[in-house]
Write a protein that holds these residues in place. Structure first.
Motif, PDB file in Angstrom:
ATOM      1  N   VAL A 678      45.176  -0.278 -19.473  1.00  0.00           N
ATOM      2  CA  VAL A 678      43.887   0.120 -20.019  1.00  0.00           C
ATOM      3  C   VAL A 678      42.959  -1.089 -20.026  1.00  0.00           C
ATOM      4  N   ILE A 679      41.818  -0.952 -19.421  1.00  0.00           N
ATOM      5  CA  ILE A 679      40.786  -1.982 -19.434  1.00  0.00           C
ATOM      6  C   ILE A 679      39.474  -1.300 -19.774  1.00  0.00           C
ATOM      7  N   ASP A 680      38.732  -1.858 -20.708  1.00  0.00           N
ATOM      8  CA  ASP A 680      37.457  -1.284 -21.107  1.00  0.00           C
ATOM      9  C   ASP A 680      36.445  -1.487 -19.982  1.00  0.00           C
ATOM     10  N   THR A 681      36.008  -0.387 -19.399  1.00  0.00           N
ATOM     11  CA  THR A 681      35.012  -0.466 -18.338  1.00  0.00           C
ATOM     12  C   THR A 681      33.627  -0.561 -18.949  1.00  0.00           C
ATOM     13  N   GLN A 682      32.784  -1.345 -18.338  1.00  0.00           N
ATOM     14  CA  GLN A 682      31.426  -1.528 -18.821  1.00  0.00           C
ATOM     15  C   GLN A 682      30.540  -0.424 -18.252  1.00  0.00           C
ATOM     16  N   PRO A 683      29.507  -0.036 -18.997  1.00  0.00           N
ATOM     17  CA  PRO A 683      28.603   1.003 -18.477  1.00  0.00           C
ATOM     18  C   PRO A 683      27.887   0.521 -17.232  1.00  0.00           C
ATOM     19  N   PRO A 684      27.500   1.433 -16.368  1.00  0.00           N
ATOM     20  CA  PRO A 684      26.842   1.018 -15.116  1.00  0.00           C
ATOM     21  C   PRO A 684      25.453   0.457 -15.374  1.00  0.00           C
ATOM     22  N   VAL A 685      25.013  -0.316 -14.407  1.00  0.00           N
ATOM     23  CA  VAL A 685      23.670  -0.899 -14.394  1.00  0.00           C
ATOM     24  C   VAL A 685      22.946  -0.368 -13.162  1.00  0.00           C
ATOM     25  N   ILE A 686      21.671  -0.120 -13.303  1.00  0.00           N
ATOM     26  CA  ILE A 686      20.856   0.412 -12.212  1.00  0.00           C
ATOM     27  C   ILE A 686      19.979  -0.713 -11.678  1.00  0.00           C
ATOM     28  N   VAL A 687      19.939  -0.882 -10.373  1.00  0.00           N
ATOM     29  CA  VAL A 687      19.075  -1.864  -9.727  1.00  0.00           C
ATOM     30  C   VAL A 687      18.098  -1.126  -8.833  1.00  0.00           C
ATOM     31  N   THR A 688      16.862  -1.554  -8.844  1.00  0.00           N
ATOM     32  CA  THR A 688      15.809  -0.926  -8.047  1.00  0.00           C
ATOM     33  C   THR A 688      15.124  -1.976  -7.188  1.00  0.00           C
ATOM     34  N   ALA A 689      14.780  -1.588  -5.973  1.00  0.00           N
ATOM     35  CA  ALA A 689      14.019  -2.429  -5.039  1.00  0.00           C
ATOM     36  C   ALA A 689      12.609  -1.868  -4.947  1.00  0.00           C
ATOM     37  N   HIS A 690      11.617  -2.678  -5.291  1.00  0.00           N
ATOM     38  CA  HIS A 690      10.254  -2.197  -5.448  1.00  0.00           C
ATOM     39  C   HIS A 690       9.365  -2.650  -4.307  1.00  0.00           C
ATOM     40  N   GLU A 691       8.226  -1.976  -4.237  1.00  0.00           N
ATOM     41  CA  GLU A 691       7.248  -2.291  -3.204  1.00  0.00           C
ATOM     42  C   GLU A 691       6.603  -3.655  -3.439  1.00  0.00           C
ATOM     43  N   ASP A 692       6.551  -4.103  -4.696  1.00  0.00           N
ATOM     44  CA  ASP A 692       5.945  -5.396  -4.988  1.00  0.00           C
ATOM     45  C   ASP A 692       6.881  -6.566  -4.746  1.00  0.00           C
ATOM     46  N   GLY A 693       8.080  -6.324  -4.191  1.00  0.00           N
ATOM     47  CA  GLY A 693       8.994  -7.387  -3.834  1.00  0.00           C
ATOM     48  C   GLY A 693       9.951  -7.799  -4.920  1.00  0.00           C
ATOM     49  N   HIS A 694      10.005  -7.084  -6.042  1.00  0.00           N
ATOM     50  CA  HIS A 694      10.866  -7.447  -7.155  1.00  0.00           C
ATOM     51  C   HIS A 694      12.144  -6.618  -7.162  1.00  0.00           C
ATOM     52  N   LEU A 695      13.209  -7.259  -7.622  1.00  0.00           N
ATOM     53  CA  LEU A 695      14.452  -6.575  -7.960  1.00  0.00           C
ATOM     54  C   LEU A 695      14.490  -6.427  -9.471  1.00  0.00           C
ATOM     55  N   ARG A 696      14.714  -5.204  -9.953  1.00  0.00           N
ATOM     56  CA  ARG A 696      14.759  -4.977 -11.387  1.00  0.00           C
ATOM     57  C   ARG A 696      16.072  -4.301 -11.752  1.00  0.00           C
ATOM     58  N   PHE A 697      16.693  -4.825 -12.814  1.00  0.00           N
ATOM     59  CA  PHE A 697      17.980  -4.330 -13.277  1.00  0.00           C
ATOM     60  C   PHE A 697      17.763  -3.637 -14.626  1.00  0.00           C
ATOM     61  N   TRP A 698      18.355  -2.447 -14.769  1.00  0.00           N
ATOM     62  CA  TRP A 698      18.128  -1.602 -15.942  1.00  0.00           C
ATOM     63  C   TRP A 698      19.472  -1.163 -16.518  1.00  0.00           C
ATOM     64  N   THR A 699      19.447  -0.936 -17.830  1.00  0.00           N
ATOM     65  CA  THR A 699      20.595  -0.308 -18.476  1.00  0.00           C
ATOM     66  C   THR A 699      20.448   1.208 -18.403  1.00  0.00           C
ATOM     67  N   MET A 700      21.468   1.902 -18.886  1.00  0.00           N
ATOM     68  CA  MET A 700      21.415   3.364 -18.888  1.00  0.00           C
ATOM     69  C   MET A 700      20.382   3.900 -19.869  1.00  0.00           C
ATOM     70  N   GLU A 701      19.965   3.084 -20.819  1.00  0.00           N
ATOM     71  CA  GLU A 701      18.947   3.495 -21.787  1.00  0.00           C
ATOM     72  C   GLU A 701      17.533   3.153 -21.320  1.00  0.00           C
ATOM     73  N   GLY A 702      17.406   2.491 -20.196  1.00  0.00           N
ATOM     74  CA  GLY A 702      16.088   2.154 -19.690  1.00  0.00           C
ATOM     75  C   GLY A 702      15.607   0.780 -20.084  1.00  0.00           C
TER      76      GLY A 702
END
Length: 1003
Positions: A678-702
């Protein structure tokens, strides 16, 4: 001959000019010693030079002043160099130190003029070497040289070692006349245990026999060809002898068949002067007297490349020697200079962009089970390639019908099937191994022309066997599910997500879903859902920006059943089918101040991705990190220096390895000693690639975890694609200018999500145009890139080294990275991002550049001038002046001055067109006496005939301009004054008319 099928990189030719050679001297002979990795050159006027593996001069000497050198070779047993001149044999001890460089022996006289020499390398001989000589009388001579012949002379000589003359009659020698003309070339072929000599004789053109035939008069093996042979060589693998001469034809002979050649190579327009072979690739390189090189394939007898050496004029047309260096994959030629042509190995040197397809690439997929790559172009041609070799396996033309463009594709988790989607909404499922069509979703009659365009296909994990489920994203933003049963030939749309965008335009950011299960024969991963509220038409905001879905991603693991969507206006929407909710995670107004003057498309999400680490990946040890042992080894050696401006240091790579795997180790440490499953898995993270050239990382809550702008040569470039490995340790992203950015995210995913844990490792330019897709091949540590330029290219992931492109003629050599070569359309080196340590962070930053400050100069005085009685002169002040103390940063105007053009005819054509800048604050112009002058201050109206100074003052910036002039009744003068900061301004043109000063142009 194909334009792209080139062998040598002519554009990367290196040239070495041998220093110390005499005027109009040429390299007559080049010898490569593979076992010592040395290169020996002998010039015509007697300069012998030894180069090491880095092509640096190890030693050199001049062995003759009177006669010309005709050839040289290396004595493997005696460890010396032998050279031949017109009537002498020269033996040089190249390893002698100091004055011993002149320790060479001259063996003479000889009966005829020597033209060529070679050494017989026999392993059973000790302290003895046999040399073969060819002369102008058609004789082949064999001389036996022992170490005793030179050791006795050295022992008796206790003074400075000089050149010593030995009598040729004291050496054991035999000779036999084998030709009726000059002996042009002589070689000893160890594989055949015989020697070969060629001549201009048409009857006895080539003789191939054992050394015993020199001692008797028995018949020898002779090869005849018109006008004789200038040169020849032997290829061991193909077991053929290649000859060339004045008849411009290359002939291939079997060593035991002298009556007829086994093949001919025709194409040279001038006499063939030299031939060498590349044993590894089975290539023959031939050189004509016009300095034209031709590269041939021995197996197919085909022409691979033609190039010309344009160095020198008509008098320097000849290249006298040529050798192929198999250790470094390089062709070396000798004329008045030494040129080296590197081998392409796996990359073509063409001005045309490499093409995998004729049109732009739409889709690229990698089958990790078959180790094959699938590519689809806008011309709707499917091609499947072998990853390790780059060979094409099969292709499918017009898979969805004639002129129907394919826009998306996907491979199932087993690797046996792949699906394709077209712009008309049709979907097909294919067998990957054979390329056979299995199922199809035909075009509906009620579909509109633009609506069913398929952007994305994702294979779902079917809960029951014998069915295929595909999630689709259409161009209009609709998300559907297509089902295909094994016994049916057609696919059916069985599920569609409702349109939730009108709800999210309201203040509500979370909408609940109602599941309405239907009685179906087969279960599907997602339940049938419908929105709870139905009167949502009043919430629609017609002025809102288009909220169409642009990209989606799926996370279908235990505990998570999610679909995340990115829209054209930057809104992130998360569908959670476990909680039966759809949530708006982010819109641009929430986290950023929106400027109405800026383009609203800058927040458009071009790609979106889930970052989730499975429990299996968390159990892996630190040795399976992003920096494996093979990757660490690949960053060492010469390719790191060639491949980038900043080489990877071992300690930094090891430090990166620790950072990447630190989070994984923390997860392993959380386990109880008795619990290993048993290993506690961490919640997923969302990454987005934007038109303005930025990478943004988000939690499941936004919540925004990290807003990152990847570093490239040009910042803020629109990002187009995202890819991560199976254990989410590295993240790859590409942009519209063809850059690939590699980031380490392994430790960032573990809480707390600190920004310092997210590190950009590498950035390189892979294409000159937009990157459509990237794939990271974990087991090979390679990166595949596909672009709209029509090429799919292969790179080493952790140093950005180019391996080749799919569709090239030569097979890939993935393991070989010693030669750093860029594609022809890319001229930027990879950039490795170095993290600043605690020492560099505390380093003081200085303003630059520093300029001479005249005000500081006036306030300062030199102590040495105080003790002088007489006033110092100007040059003494400058000489004794403390220069560095009077430096300061320049005062630069922040805003540009507004100017206009003038047309002053009186000032002339040059000064009449100079711009006059208007300064907002007032400017005063008055006359001042020069330093040391006794004249009084005068007004601008009256100008006496004395030396004066003009002072121009700007009240805002206090710019001072000082210069002198001698007034006359009518004179003109142009000055280039300087301001207070030391910058030269535009010239000031002064005119003195009738005792008055006029300023024609002022800057």
């Amino acid at each position: 001959m194909d334009e792209e099928n080139l062998v040598f990189l002519v554009s990367r030719k290196q040239r070495v000019v041998i220093s110390g050679s005499r005027r109009r001297d040429v390299i007559k002979c080049i010898v490569k010693i593979p076992q010592l990795d040395l290169l020996i050159t002998a010039s015509q006027k007697g300069l012998i030079t030894v180069f090491n593996s880095q092509m640096r001069v190890q030693t050199s000497t001049n062995v003759t002043d009177t006669s010309w050198i005709t050839g040289c070779d290396y004595l493997s047993q005696l460890k010396r160099i032998v050279a031949t001149s017109e009537r002498t044999i020269i033996v040089w001890d190249y390893k002698a130190q100091g004055s011993g460089q002149e320790n060479y022996f001259v063996i003479k006289p000889m009966d005829h003029c020597l033209l060529c020499v070679c050494v017989v390398s026999l392993p059973d001989q000790l302290c003895r070497d046999d040399i073969l000589l060819g002369d102008d009388g058609g004789f082949v001579n064999k001389f036996t040289i022992n170490s005793d012949d030179f050791g006795l002379k050295q022992a008796k000589s206790k003074k400075k070692l000089q050149s010593q003359v030995l009598d040729s009659k004291n050496f054991k020698s035999v000779k036999r006349k084998l030709h009726n003309d000059w002996v042009m070339k002589i070689r000893y072929i160890t594989a055949l245990s015989c020697f070969g000599s060629c001549s201009l004789d048409s009857v006895h053109s080539l003789v191939l026999e054992s050394l015993k035939r020199l001692e008797d008069n028995l018949p020898v093996r002779e090869f005849s060809m018109p006008r004789g042979a200038n040169t020849f060589c032997y290829c061991t693998k193909a077991n053929v002898i290649i000859t060339g001469g004045d008849d411009k034809v290359l002939r291939l002979w079997h060593p035991n068949i002298s009556t007829k050649p086994v093949g001919k190579l025709v194409g040279h327009m001038f006499s063939i002067m030299e031939i060498v072979t590349n044993e590894k690739d089975q290539h023959v390189i031939s050189l004509s007297s016009a300095k034209v090189f031709r590269v041939w394939d021995i197996q197919t007898l085909s022409l691979l490349q033609v190039f010309h050496d344009s160095h020198g004029g008509p008098g320097d047309m000849q290249i006298y020697s040529m050798v192929y260096d198999s250790n470094h994959g390089m062709l070396i030629t000798g004329s008045s200079v030494m040129d080296m042509y590197p081998l392409t190995r796996m990359v073509q040197d063409t001005k045309q962009i490499p093409h995998t397809h004729e049109r732009e690439i739409n889709v690229m997929l990698y089958n990790r089970y078959f180790h094959q790559v699938l590519t689809i172009c806008s011309e709707s041609i499917i091609k499947v390639w072998e990853l390790e070799t780059g060979l094409q396996i099969y292709q499918i033309l017009d898979p969805h019908g004639f002129s129907v463009e394919l826009t998306s594709a996907a491979i199932d988790e087993t690797g046996f099937l792949f699906a394709t989607g077209a712009y008309n909404g049709t979907i097909k499922i294919w067998d990957f191994g054979s390329g056979q069509e299995m199922k199809v979703l035909p075009e509906g009659k009620d579909w509109k022309e633009e609506e069913p365009w398929l952007r994305r296909l994702i294979f779902l994990k079917a809960q029951e066997k014998h069915q295929h489920l595909v999630l689709t994203l259409e161009r209009n933003g609709k998300i559907k599910m297509v089902q295909g049963k094994e016994e049916e030939a057609y696919l059916v749309v069985i599920w569609e997500l409702p349109n939730v965008m009108p709800f999210l335009q309201d203040v509500n950011h979370t909408v609940h879903l109602r599941t309405s299960p239907k009685h179906r024969s087969m279960r599907i991963p997602f339940p049938d859902v419908e929105l709870v509220e139905k009167n949502f038409s009043q919430h629609i905001n017609s002025s809102a920006i288009s909220m169409e879905v642009n990209c989606i991603d799926l996370l279908q693991v235990e505990g998570y059943n999610l679909i995340v969507a990115g829209t054209l206006n930057g809104v992130i929407v998360l569908w959670n089918f476990v909680n039966s909710t759809v949530k708006e995670l982010y819109r641009p107004e929430d986290c950023f101040t929106v400027d109405p003057d800026l383009d609203p498309k800058r927040f458009r999400i071009n790609n979106i991705l889930f970052l989730f680490r499975s429990p299996e990946c968390a159990r892996r040890s630190s040795q399976d990190s992003v920096c494996s042992s093979s990757q660490c080894d690949s960053s060492k050696g010469p390719q790191s220096n060639k491949g980038s401006k900043q080489s990877i240091h071992d300690n930094e790579v090891k430090g990166e390895k620790t950072d990447v795997t630190a989070g994984e180790q923390q997860l392993v440490d959380k386990k109880q000693p008795g619990d290993t499953s048993v290993i506690d898995t961490q919640p997923p993270v969302i990454v987005t690639a934007h038109e303005d050239g930025h990478l943004r990382f988000w939690t499941m809550e936004g919540k925004l975890l990290k807003n990152m702008l990847p570093f490239t040569k040009h910042s803020a470039i629109s990002l187009t694609s995202l890819y991560t490995d199976s254990c989410t340790r590295v993240l790859l992203t590409g942009n519209v200018e063809g850059h690939v950015i590699l980031c380490s995210i392994g430790s960032f995913l573990d809480p707390p999500h600190e920004e310092k844990k997210l590190k950009q490792l590498l950035a390189w330019r892979a294409h000159s145009l937009e990157i459509i897709q990237m794939i990271y091949v974990e087991d090979k540590q390679m990166v595949l890139t596909a672009s709209i330029d029509g090429s799919v290219r292969l790179w080493h992931a952790f140093n950005g080294h180019y391996c080749g492109y799919f569709g090239q003629r030569r097979m890939f050599e993935i393991s070989q990275t010693s030669d750093f070569i860029l594609p022809c359309d890319v001229n930027e080196y990879p950039v490795e991002i170095k993290e600043e340590n605690k020492f560099t962070e505390k380093k003081q930053k200085y303003e630059y550049p520093l300029v001479f400050d005249q005000q500081k100069w006036k306030k300062m005085s030199s102590m040495s001038l105080l003790f002088k009685r007489t006033p110092p002169k100007a040059f003494e002040v400058d000489h004794d002046f403390k220069f560095f103390k009077s430096l300061s940063s320049p005062k630069i105007r922040r805003r540009a001055l507004k100017g206009f053009l003038t047309e002053n005819r009186e000032a002339g054509i040059v000064f009449g067109s100079l711009p006059i800048y208007r300064v907002p604050s007032p400017t005063s112009l008055r006359f001042l006496p020069l330093i040391g002058s006794d004249a009084q201050r005068e007004s601008a109206d009256g100008i006496p005939g004395k030396k004066k100074g003009v002072h121009v003052q700007h009240e805002k910036d206090h710019h001072l301009i000082l210069f002198s002039y001698v007034t006359e009744e009518k004179s003109e003068k142009t000055f280039s004054p300087t301001n207070k900061s030391g910058f030269f301004l535009l010239p000031i043109h002064l005119q003195v008319k009738r005792g008055k000063l006029e300023v024609a142009a002022v800057a």
